[in-house]
Design a protein around this motif. Structure first.
Motif, PDB file in Angstrom:
ATOM      1  N   ILE A  84       0.821  -1.217   0.000  1.00  0.00           N
ATOM      2  CA  ILE A  84       0.000   0.000   0.000  1.00  0.00           C
ATOM      3  C   ILE A  84       0.852   1.264   0.000  1.00  0.00           C
ATOM      4  N   THR A  85       2.173   1.104  -0.078  1.00  0.00           N
ATOM      5  CA  THR A  85       3.034   2.286  -0.140  1.00  0.00           C
ATOM      6  C   THR A  85       2.746   3.139  -1.375  1.00  0.00           C
ATOM      7  N   PRO A  86       2.532   2.563  -2.556  1.00  0.00           N
ATOM      8  CA  PRO A  86       2.192   3.424  -3.711  1.00  0.00           C
ATOM      9  C   PRO A  86       0.935   4.254  -3.505  1.00  0.00           C
ATOM     10  N   ALA A  87       0.019   3.798  -2.633  1.00  0.00           N
ATOM     11  CA  ALA A  87      -1.189   4.577  -2.343  1.00  0.00           C
ATOM     12  C   ALA A  87      -0.930   5.656  -1.315  1.00  0.00           C
ATOM     13  N   GLN A  88       0.336   5.783  -0.896  1.00  0.00           N
ATOM     14  CA  GLN A  88       0.741   6.797   0.072  1.00  0.00           C
ATOM     15  C   GLN A  88      -0.055   6.678   1.373  1.00  0.00           C
ATOM     16  N   MET A  89      -0.096   5.471   1.902  1.00  0.00           N
ATOM     17  CA  MET A  89      -0.749   5.230   3.178  1.00  0.00           C
ATOM     18  C   MET A  89       0.005   4.124   3.908  1.00  0.00           C
ATOM     19  N   GLY A  90      -0.271   3.925   5.209  1.00  0.00           N
ATOM     20  CA  GLY A  90       0.319   2.844   5.992  1.00  0.00           C
ATOM     21  C   GLY A  90       1.708   3.136   6.512  1.00  0.00           C
ATOM     22  N   TYR A  91       2.008   4.438   6.790  1.00  0.00           N
ATOM     23  CA  TYR A  91       3.348   4.761   7.301  1.00  0.00           C
ATOM     24  C   TYR A  91       3.563   4.186   8.711  1.00  0.00           C
ATOM     25  N   LEU A  92       2.570   4.321   9.584  1.00  0.00           N
ATOM     26  CA  LEU A  92       2.683   3.752  10.934  1.00  0.00           C
ATOM     27  C   LEU A  92       2.805   2.236  10.874  1.00  0.00           C
ATOM     28  N   MET A  93       2.038   1.600  10.006  1.00  0.00           N
ATOM     29  CA  MET A  93       2.116   0.156   9.875  1.00  0.00           C
ATOM     30  C   MET A  93       3.489  -0.274   9.376  1.00  0.00           C
ATOM     31  N   GLY A  94       4.065   0.505   8.449  1.00  0.00           N
ATOM     32  CA  GLY A  94       5.391   0.163   7.949  1.00  0.00           C
ATOM     33  C   GLY A  94       6.464   0.259   9.009  1.00  0.00           C
ATOM     34  N   ILE A  95       6.384   1.316   9.839  1.00  0.00           N
ATOM     35  CA  ILE A  95       7.396   1.483  10.900  1.00  0.00           C
ATOM     36  C   ILE A  95       7.280   0.367  11.942  1.00  0.00           C
ATOM     37  N   VAL A  96       6.069   0.137  12.449  1.00  0.00           N
ATOM     38  CA  VAL A  96       5.866  -0.882  13.471  1.00  0.00           C
ATOM     39  C   VAL A  96       6.138  -2.277  12.910  1.00  0.00           C
ATOM     40  N   GLY A  97       5.747  -2.516  11.654  1.00  0.00           N
ATOM     41  CA  GLY A  97       5.991  -3.820  11.043  1.00  0.00           C
ATOM     42  C   GLY A  97       7.471  -4.119  10.890  1.00  0.00           C
ATOM     43  N   LEU A  98       8.266  -3.143  10.474  1.00  0.00           N
ATOM     44  CA  LEU A  98       9.715  -3.362  10.356  1.00  0.00           C
ATOM     45  C   LEU A  98      10.349  -3.631  11.722  1.00  0.00           C
ATOM     46  N   TYR A  99       9.906  -2.871  12.741  1.00  0.00           N
ATOM     47  CA  TYR A  99      10.427  -3.104  14.098  1.00  0.00           C
ATOM     48  C   TYR A  99      10.108  -4.522  14.565  1.00  0.00           C
ATOM     49  N   THR A 100       8.858  -4.948  14.380  1.00  0.00           N
ATOM     50  CA  THR A 100       8.467  -6.292  14.808  1.00  0.00           C
ATOM     51  C   THR A 100       9.217  -7.362  14.032  1.00  0.00           C
TER      52      THR A 100
END
Length: 434
Positions: A84-100
């Motif tokens: 969903i990065t091309p849709a310019q959304m999910g920044y919080l999900m991307g940060i937390v997902g990479l940490y996890t």
């Protein structure tokens, strides 16, 4: 006390895959925040894509809610955030997902691949978005700003959560390793404590056996002679007063000697009472050795008999009415104190058995000094059919032969006992001289 892995598994109180309720609440809160973020960003996405606004909001809510499964499926969360990065959304999900993902137990190649994909996706999206903003006139900067902003934003959104997750995962694994080592050490210490208890119990039993054997050897012979003399005293008291007086004196001497030896042994046993409080603080591992040493002190510290006392011992038996002779072969030499004590006790107990079971029988005591060993034999002939005046009924505990065999075997010797063809009894022992 540490907590084992089984205890941790048993302590799980959270629902489904969560170990605790607070973890479930945290993930639910993060998923709700991500869903709200993606819902607002879905409005712009719907406008740019030309789809109904409700569809964009629903899409954003569903995509952001995936964060609730980050502990169970971290790879899926990262892949959705990349998608969903091309849709310019999910920044919080991307940060937390990479940490996890970085803090998980997954192989490093998978973590690196997904982190690289997220970095490239963020770099491309930011590059396109900044170019569009500059083309629309929202930003009036040089051409250098596009790659700078893209690279800086992509690294800033990817590197910090990745590095923090790697640190937290390494720390978690270290703590688990230390916990496992502590568990192993605790089990090992418990095993050592159990073994020390077993050794201490064995040492206590060995100590009691040694003390009982020494007490038996010291008391049985003296008391047996006293009973024999008392019986003879009773038989001749009226017929021969002078002999009765001599027998009474012998009984007194025997009693005093028995009391003296008992006092010596009890003195050795009581000598350790003063250090009882100090021993209470000694580690359990040292109990076995300490008990074994205490057991041996009964024999070592007391003034034990030696081979030079054999003539006195035989003289006492002869004075009690036993016909006994002593023959010695080889050159007399000195041995270790424990060897001489054992040899003396074997002869002493054998003579005691003759007093008990074959009163009045003629007895032969033979002692042989050989090059590497010392041998002794006590053999009695059949007892007379008519009991002698000195005969008396003496109780027997059945421990004499057992004690002799234990003494000789402890020094690596050989002990044999049994009846003879002539109807008597023979006790033989061979003890190494070294």
């Amino acid at each position: 006390m540490t907590t084992t892995g089984e205890d941790i598994a048993a302590a799980r109180t959270g629902p489904w895959w969560w170990a605790r309720w607070r973890s479930a609440v945290l993930d639910a809160g993060l998923a709700s925040a991500s869903a709200v973020e993606c819902a607002f960003e879905g409005i712009r996405f719907a406008e740019d894509a030309g789809i109904p606004m409700a569809a964009g909001i629903v899409f954003g809510v569903l995509a952001g809610s995936v964060l609730v499964v980050r502990r169970k499926w971290p790879i899926a969360v990262v892949l959705v955030s990349i998608a969903i990065t091309p849709a310019q959304m999910g920044y919080l999900m991307g940060i937390v997902g990479l940490y996890t993902l970085a803090a998980s137990e997954l192989p490093r190649r998978i973590i690196g691949s997904l982190a690289g994909m997220s970095l490239v996706g963020m770099l491309i999206v930011m590059f396109v978005r900044v170019r569009q903003d500059m083309a629309h006139g929202e930003l009036d900067l040089g051409d250098w700003f596009v790659p700078f902003a893209s690279i800086t934003t992509a690294i800033g959104m990817t590197a910090p959560p990745l590095l923090l997750g790697l640190y937290v995962g390494a720390r978690r694994r270290l703590m688990e390793s230390l916990r496992e080592r502590a568990d192993d050490l605790e089990r090992e210490l418990q095993l050592l404590a159990e073994r020390a208890e077993e050794r201490a119990e064995w040492a206590r039993n060995e100590e009691r056996t040694r003390i009982a054997r020494e007490m038996h050897d010291v008391v049985a012979h003296r008391v047996s002679l006293m009973v024999v003399h008392a019986a003879a005293l009773q038989a001749v008291a009226r017929k021969d007063p002078e002999k009765a007086v001599r027998n009474a004196a012998l009984v007194g001497d025997m009693g005093r000697q028995a009391l003296t030896e008992l006092r010596e042994m009890l003195g050795v046993l009581r000598s350790g009472d003063g250090s009882g409080r100090q021993r209470a603080s000694v580690p359990l591992v040292a109990v076995g050795v300490a008990a074994a040493v205490a057991a041996s002190r009964v024999v070592e510290e007391a003034d034990g008999p030696c081979l030079d006392d054999l003539e006195t011992l035989i003289g006492q038996s002869a004075a009690a009415g036993m016909a006994v002779d002593l023959s010695v072969e080889g050159d007399l030499r000195s041995y270790a104190a424990q060897i001489e004590q054992t040899a003396f006790r074997v002869v002493q107990e054998a003579l005691t058995n003759v007093h008990k079971h074959a009163a009045g029988a003629k007895t032969h005591v033979r002692l042989a000094h050989r090059e590497s060993e010392i041998a002794m034999q006590v053999e009695n002939e059949p007892p007379p059919e008519v009991p002698s005046p000195a005969s008396a009924r003496l109780p027997s505990g059945g421990n004499g032969l057992v004690g002799m065999k234990e003494r000789v075997s402890a020094l690596g010797g050989v002990f044999v006992s049994g009846p003879t063809e002539a109807g008597g009894f023979r006790v033989s022992a061979v003890i190494p001289a070294a």
